[in-house]
Motif scaffolding. Structure first.
Motif: not given
Lengths: 183, 183, 183, 183
Positions: A113, A117, A126-131, A172, B152-153, B156
């Motif tokens: 992550v 990031t 703007r990335l969904d870093v968790e996914a 993204a 992940g969500p 994902y």
DNA sequence: GATGAATGAGCGTTCATTCAT
DNA sequence: CATGAATGAACGCTCATTCAT
């Protein structure tokens, strides 16, 4: 200790391989399960420490290094990789192992992550870093587990990890501001 | 038989669950290992057959369907998924299981190669479909194995599989030769 | 030390309960068996000493007191009673324990013989005090061992011990003189 | 089966003594504890059946026979007696054994209660037969357990059991009616 | 074909005992 | 004196496999 813990082996064999008497194992560890837990903790801590070496690098190099460190495991440390595969298989069955493994995953994901990031920021996305981290983890883990049987050319997994990252970044929105992103 | 083979279970339990006498298992199968091999063959054949349903679709839908069929295993057929995870874990240790598993992988990869080839063609790209299929396989397998612990969500993995595909396609050169085909 | 010796416990536990290192036990005692022997000697000496309190009493009260002191063990000193039951069970198997236990029995019987002799004298009867003492001992020991499972009303054992004594006295010839006794 | 169950022995030894393979014991019995339970049930049933031979006798002979049958165990069936002592020792620790043993005691007491009732009736006495049976049981059990170490002359226990019975009867009121008993 | 009793090696674990420190 | 790491035999139990019926 790290070299032994395949868990398919009997305690007698583990002890013998370590040059110990069978009964002595239980001096240090109450259970065979606890042995695996201890091994997991030890291995996990070492691994997370080793990943720290990527910390100072530039965003892109940092992520590349993290991926490479993982994927080189099968050549550089096949025994350690074998341990991990055993651990993950047991984690599904034994809560105590699962808990430690989950902690390790949390640590790994945090590294990814962080790198993602930084990379997204440097690219203005703007990335969904968790996914993204979860996906990279899955790709890395799948690549390691399937190993040669997946049948790709050498280095396919690292290349794919990078393609995945670029694909996610491309999809993204830009980070200039909520409005601009949409525009 | 397919539902049982977790291999953590004893032959007695397997036989009991199948309504057989324990001794009878060895009439059909010489070994416990052979039992797992037979289970793998059976399961693999069924699985490949089931993937055929994607065959007639348009390139993109076809690949999406293949990915989705795999990733929905953990919700749709958790028992079967459990079997596979067991099989793969054993494949690393037992050559006879490994061989059958490798055959299944060949089949799976062929499906993915086919779908990727069609997709690349429709997009006018020269893709290394072998590497791409291996990467998708790794991502899928990693996603299934890590399951919720990857963190992940929801969904994902499917999204990532698609991003990976797009990333690979974006990085692939245009297909100048038959290029006119695209033009 | 007296509280521990249930012999179902391990030496480690015994040592721990006594605040000693496990290895230190063998400084004082060569064997686990010797430990039980030592415990038996200690417990036996204390018990015989405690029975001395009946010594000064009038014949009937003296015997009653001896009986009561034994039978109250299960309420007053359940741990000690537990030790004794363990000891007696082991005495049947281990000669070294058996020897010490036999000595203790000799002491107990001597007390009962003394009390019975005094009682028989005071009643003017010629009693076989050896047999009587053995019988009382058996009744007492049986009562303690069977405990609640014998199923009698509370205090049945003490009452029975007295009935036994009276029964024996009633069956004994008068002590007027050897000739008259026979007559 | 009855001859083996000393429980101080290992399952390996038990199996060997019975001419069986060690693993076979667990075909018939899930547990070592269950083995003792089964042994207790078997032995108890046989014993109660054997005591039936006293059933037809006249009151006094009947009680004498019951006592004698018990007390002759140490000469006639020392192995069986050994089993019982083991069982009783374990009954205190293992509820499952304790339950079966308690059932056996109920059966034994019922026999003694029956004989005492008949005897009291034939003598015209109102005896507390429950307490009497418990006392006889205690005396018998104590005599058997202490065995030679009690130190009485041969046959002391049977003689004492009779003296106890007579003592209890002597102390019991007459049965003609409450008033006459007191008079 | 089918049964399930029988086998025996091996498992994880306990524990009395030893011994270097 | 004192420690506790180390030993190794034995335990109860599991289970893949065999085989008489």
């Amino acid at each position: 200790m790290a070299k032994e813990g395949y868990e398919a082996a009997s305690i007698r064999e583990i002890a013998q391989a370590a040059g110990l008497a069978p009964g002595l194992v239980h001096h240090y560890v109450p259970d065979k399960e606890s042995l695996l837990v201890a091994l997991t903790e030890d291995l996990g801590a070492r691994w997370l420490t080793r990943l720290d070496e990527a910390e100072g690098l530039a965003p892109e190099a940092r992520l590349r290094r993290l991926i490479e460190l993982h994927l080189s495991l099968d050549e550089a440390r096949p025994e350690e990789l074998g341990c991990w595969l055993q651990i993950i298989a047991e984690a599904a069955r034994r809560p105590s192992v699962g808990a430690v493994w989950a902690e390790v995953v949390v640590g790994l994901r945090a590294k990814l992550v962080g790198a993602l990031t930084a990379l997204a920021e440097s690219r203005g996305r703007r990335l969904d870093v968790e996914a993204g981290a979860a996906a990279l983890l899955a790709l890395i883990y799948g690549g390691l587990t399937l190993g040669p049987s997946a049948g790709g050319p050498p280095g396919y997994a690292a290349a794919a990890a990078w393609a995945l990252t670029e694909g996610l970044l491309a999809a993204a929105p830009a980070a200039d501001g909520p409005s601009q992103a949409a525009g």
